[in-house]
Design a protein around this motif. Structure first.
Motif, mmCIF file in Angstrom:
data_model
loop_
_atom_site.group_PDB
_atom_site.id
_atom_site.type_symbol
_atom_site.label_atom_id
_atom_site.label_comp_id
_atom_site.label_asym_id
_atom_site.label_seq_id
_atom_site.Cartn_x
_atom_site.Cartn_y
_atom_site.Cartn_z
ATOM 1 N N LYS A 1 0.845 -1.192 0.000
ATOM 2 C CA LYS A 1 0.000 0.000 0.000
ATOM 3 C C LYS A 1 0.884 1.247 0.000
ATOM 4 O O LYS A 1 1.778 1.384 0.817
ATOM 5 N N HIS A 2 0.624 2.126 -0.937
ATOM 6 C CA HIS A 2 1.361 3.378 -1.051
ATOM 7 C C HIS A 2 0.984 4.300 0.109
ATOM 8 O O HIS A 2 -0.182 4.454 0.443
ATOM 9 N N HIS A 3 1.986 4.903 0.740
ATOM 10 C CA HIS A 3 1.773 5.910 1.784
ATOM 11 C C HIS A 3 2.419 7.211 1.324
ATOM 12 O O HIS A 3 3.601 7.224 0.962
ATOM 13 N N LYS B 1 -3.279 -0.140 -4.450
ATOM 14 C CA LYS B 1 -4.324 -0.953 -3.822
ATOM 15 C C LYS B 1 -4.159 -2.375 -4.368
ATOM 16 O O LYS B 1 -4.184 -2.578 -5.592
ATOM 17 N N PRO B 2 -3.979 -3.366 -3.504
ATOM 18 C CA PRO B 2 -3.635 -4.709 -3.975
ATOM 19 C C PRO B 2 -4.534 -5.273 -5.070
ATOM 20 O O PRO B 2 -4.032 -5.714 -6.107
ATOM 21 N N SER B 3 -5.833 -5.251 -4.899
ATOM 22 C CA SER B 3 -6.697 -5.871 -5.908
ATOM 23 C C SER B 3 -6.571 -5.170 -7.257
ATOM 24 O O SER B 3 -6.442 -5.822 -8.298
ATOM 25 N N ARG B 4 -6.570 -3.859 -7.265
ATOM 26 C CA ARG B 4 -6.434 -3.108 -8.520
ATOM 27 C C ARG B 4 -5.080 -3.356 -9.175
ATOM 28 O O ARG B 4 -4.971 -3.547 -10.389
ATOM 29 N N ARG C 1 -12.191 -9.420 -4.692
ATOM 30 C CA ARG C 1 -12.189 -8.392 -5.751
ATOM 31 C C ARG C 1 -11.476 -8.878 -7.008
ATOM 32 O O ARG C 1 -11.942 -8.637 -8.125
ATOM 33 N N VAL C 2 -10.346 -9.561 -6.826
ATOM 34 C CA VAL C 2 -9.605 -10.062 -7.985
ATOM 35 C C VAL C 2 -10.462 -11.076 -8.734
ATOM 36 O O VAL C 2 -10.594 -11.005 -9.968
ATOM 37 N N ALA C 3 -11.063 -12.007 -8.014
ATOM 38 C CA ALA C 3 -11.902 -13.027 -8.654
ATOM 39 C C ALA C 3 -13.115 -12.406 -9.344
ATOM 40 O O ALA C 3 -13.566 -12.900 -10.378
ATOM 41 N N SER C 4 -13.617 -11.325 -8.804
ATOM 42 C CA SER C 4 -14.811 -10.679 -9.367
ATOM 43 C C SER C 4 -14.522 -9.807 -10.579
ATOM 44 O O SER C 4 -15.387 -9.632 -11.433
ATOM 45 N N HIS C 5 -13.316 -9.245 -10.667
ATOM 46 C CA HIS C 5 -13.054 -8.240 -11.698
ATOM 47 C C HIS C 5 -11.976 -8.591 -12.720
ATOM 48 O O HIS C 5 -11.819 -7.870 -13.716
#
Length: 147
Positions: free
Chosen positions: A41-43, A96-99, A135-139
């Protein structure tokens, strides 16, 4: 069947199980390549400045997280090679991991994404699927194997 498999790892037990499955699949398809990806995650500097207790030699959070992610990827690559994987490359991305996983899969033309059911940020009480794997499985535009 598969030519390029993307395995998302974060150091958790389930992500390492996902890596194991990709290695076993590669044994059935020796020409397939395994791409190992760790997303942190980017901070922003602003977020870092909000910390209540700051040591005088505080590292920028992105730098620390990036180094940790590189360590996770290098460890996963070593394990993969020890277990017989032949074509393995590692990558680290911020976001963001999923994206980031979905975008990276598209950029690299992955035809399979392999993820663990839950990563390092999940509570395991009664939950079957973590938010990232869901999210990964969905998109994702390619098949996703959730381990």
């Amino acid at each position: 069947m598969f030519k390029r498999m993307l395995v998302a790892v974060d150091g958790s037990k389930t992500s390492m199980k996902a890596l194991d499955q990709a290695i076993e699949l590669q044994k059935l398809m020796p020409d397939a390549e395994i791409l190992i990806l760790c997303v942190y995650k980017h901070h922003s500097l602003f977020e870092a400045s909000l910390s209540i207790g700051r040591p005088s030699d505080m590292d920028i959070p992105d730098k620390v997280l990036s180094e940790y992610a590189k360590g996770v990827v290098n460890h996963a690559k070593e394990l993969a090679k020890e277990h017989g994987a032949t074509k393995v490359r590692g990558f680290v991305k911020a976001g963001k991991p999923s994206r980031a996983i979905i975008k990276f899969a598209e950029e690299k033309d992955a035809d399979l994404i392999v993820v663990g059911t839950m990563g390092t940020n999940s509570d395991k009480d009664g939950i079957f699927l973590g938010s990232v794997s869901h999210r990964v499985a969905s998109h994702a535009k390619c098949p996703v194997l959730v381990v």
